[in-house]
Write an enzyme that holds these catalytic residues in place. Structure first.
Site, PDB file in Angstrom:
ATOM      1  N   GLN A 180       0.815  -1.225   0.000  1.00 47.18           N
ATOM      2  CA  GLN A 180       0.000   0.000   0.000  1.00 47.18           C
ATOM      3  C   GLN A 180       0.845   1.270   0.000  1.00 47.18           C
ATOM      4  OE1 GLN A 180      -3.170   0.323  -0.514  1.00 47.18           O
ATOM      5  NE2 GLN A 180      -3.840  -1.780  -0.252  1.00 47.18           N
ATOM      6  N   THR A 238       8.462 -19.821 -15.692  1.00 49.73           N
ATOM      7  CA  THR A 238       8.566 -18.930 -16.850  1.00 49.73           C
ATOM      8  C   THR A 238       7.991 -17.563 -16.500  1.00 49.73           C
ATOM      9  OG1 THR A 238       8.426 -20.797 -18.347  1.00 49.73           O
ATOM     10  CG2 THR A 238       7.862 -18.639 -19.270  1.00 49.73           C
ATOM     11  N   CYS A 326      -9.996  -8.905   1.356  1.00 48.09           N
ATOM     12  CA  CYS A 326      -9.646 -10.288   1.648  1.00 48.09           C
ATOM     13  C   CYS A 326     -10.368 -10.832   2.864  1.00 48.09           C
ATOM     14  CB  CYS A 326      -8.141 -10.416   1.854  1.00 48.09           C
ATOM     15  SG  CYS A 326      -7.246  -9.563   0.576  1.00 48.09           S
TER      16      CYS A 326
HETATM   17  C1  LIG Z   1      -3.358  -6.138  -1.690  1.00 47.61           C
HETATM   18  C2  LIG Z   1      -2.386  -6.361  -0.611  1.00 47.61           C
HETATM   19  C3  LIG Z   1      -1.602  -7.532  -0.587  1.00 47.61           C
HETATM   20  C4  LIG Z   1      -1.771  -8.651  -1.572  1.00 47.61           C
HETATM   21  O1  LIG Z   1      -1.319  -8.331  -2.860  1.00 47.61           O
HETATM   22  P1  LIG Z   1      -1.886  -9.190  -4.103  1.00 47.61           P
HETATM   23  O2  LIG Z   1      -1.085  -8.690  -5.265  1.00 47.61           O
HETATM   24  O3  LIG Z   1      -3.337  -8.860  -4.212  1.00 47.61           O
HETATM   25  O4  LIG Z   1      -1.631 -10.614  -3.805  1.00 47.61           O
HETATM   26  C5  LIG Z   1      -0.686  -7.668   0.436  1.00 47.61           C
HETATM   27  N1  LIG Z   1      -0.534  -6.716   1.370  1.00 47.61           N
HETATM   28  C6  LIG Z   1      -1.259  -5.586   1.374  1.00 47.61           C
HETATM   29  C7  LIG Z   1      -1.027  -4.564   2.434  1.00 47.61           C
HETATM   30  C8  LIG Z   1      -2.207  -5.365   0.392  1.00 47.61           C
HETATM   31  O5  LIG Z   1      -2.936  -4.258   0.409  1.00 47.61           O
END
Ligand SMILES: *Cc1c(COP(=O)(O)O)cnc(C)c1O
Length: 389
Positions: A180, A238, A326
């Protein structure tokens, strides 16, 4: 109906320029970047260019410190599992915080089952971790400290430098999930006391399913993906050439806009908050008021359920979220707000607005027109509101 997307911490809309940069690699330049012939060499050149762009955005000392992954989640898994595996002779203790993303928290849970001891540091009412707590938690068997740069739900920016310094003094690896922070907070990885850092493309207007891990020179991180010799032998498989090209292009723009765009978002965000606080009684700002991501606003609406606010806003074309993408759908109060000491009822009624480059003042004015009547209508139906009055 106007559509207003205010869920940029969950994902962002890919930039046109990013898609354009990727297209040739989805069609004509289809070679395997490990192949020696011209088809392969063309792909290799593109992957190396993207590596330089990501290294430049993160402020790495050299492109070799950047390894491409399938996203932020893999970068976090790689950092944590790879580092503790490399250090397993030294000890089995890991320090993290209680407000991490599930990619980190669930990696810790998995390691706990494998016999690792995990310390989950608390946070204060703003979501801040106290560096002294880090200092106190370190033991002779501590092998890794993993603390996020900025929180995805409330936007609080952690004192990474102070905690990294403490880790460095004690010779413990420091990893930060900067998914973030990248593009919103300016930093130079080479100047930070950080050994490993995770990032993701789709949070910075790049494609989904690609990310990167920064591993400072001479930091020992074992591979967790076994197979071919791709990515300097550190991550087999790959290369996702179109995705990597997209990430590189997104990184280029993130660097170019690192000064102006966060400022613009911060002004829009504060305008949104000021007017919500004025128009709607019984709200609370969740997160550190100042040390916060410029695009993130998390507000608690007393007496209400976040889910119903979110769904009512969705009917008006506005996309926001409750907690993180999530963990939504579980109906449990956010682990971040809970760790901040916010009681379950107030945590339930919290909404995250996360702004992005497409948002304009018109979008915010639309939200300010639509939201107060929604809150009023929901409160009029809420038994809690009746009692609270
Ligand atoms: C979105 C997010 C992730 C996960 O990244 P993805 O590319 O969606 O797997 C991990 N940490 C934080 C703080 C996030 O906001």
């Amino acid at each position: 109906m106007r559509l207003v997307y205010l869920d940029n911490n969950a994902t962002t809309r890919m930039r046109e320029e990013v898609l354009e940069a990727m297209m040739p690699y989805c069609k004509d330049v289809y070679g395997n970047a490990s192949s020696i012939h011209r088809f392969g060499r063309q792909a290799r050149v593109a992957v190396d260019k993207a590596r330089q762009e990501v290294a430049s955005l993160l402020g790495a000392s050299s492109p070799e410190e950047i390894i491409f992954t399938s996203g932020g989640t893999e970068a976090d898994n790689f950092a944590i599992k790879g580092a503790v595996h490399a250090m397993r002779k030294k000890g089995n203790h890991i320090i993290t915080s209680s407000i991490e993303h599930s990619a980190v928290l669930n990696s810790m849970k998995a390691l706990e089952k494998d016999g690792y001891k995990i310390t989950y540091l608390p946070v204060d009412g703003y979501g801040l971790i106290n560096p002294n707590d880090v200092k106190k938690a370190i033991t002779d068997s501590t092998v890794l400290i993993s603390i996020m740069y900025a929180n995805n739900e409330v936007g609080t920016i952690e004192p990474i430098e102070k905690m990294g310094e403490i880790a460095k003094e004690r010779g413990v690896y420091f990893h930060t999930d900067a998914v973030q922070a990248v593009g919103k907070v300016t930093f130079q990885a080479k100047d930070l006391p950080v050994d490993i850092l995770s990032m993701s493309a789709h949070k910075i207007y790049g494609p989904k399913g690609v990310g990167a891990i920064y591993i400072k020179k001479s930091t020992k991180v074992d591979t967790i993906m076994h197979g071919g010799h791709q990515e300097m032998g550190r991550r087999a498989g790959t290369e996702n050439v179109p995705g990597i090209v997209g990430l590189g292009r997104a990184a280029e723009f993130a660097k170019k806009e690192a000064q102006e765009e966060p400022k613009r978002l911060c002004e829009l965000r504060d305008y949104l908050y000021k007017n919500i606080a004025q128009a709607i009684p019984d709200t609370r700002l969740n997160g550190e008021p100042e040390k916060r991501l410029p695009n993130t606003l998390n507000i608690g609406f007393k007496y209400l359920e976040g889910e119903s606010i979110m769904l009512n806003m969705d009917m008006e074309g506005i996309a926001v979220s409750t907690g993180s993408a999530c963990t939504s759908g579980t109906l449990e109060p956010s682990h971040v707000l809970t760790a901040m000491g916010i009681d379950a009822g107030d945590a339930q009624g919290s909404i995250r607005f996360s702004l992005g480059r497409d948002n304009t003042k018109k979008d915010i004015d639309y939200v300010l027109k639509v939201l107060p009547p929604i809150i009023q209508r929901l409160r009029d139906m809420s038994p809690l509101y009746e009692k609270g009055k």
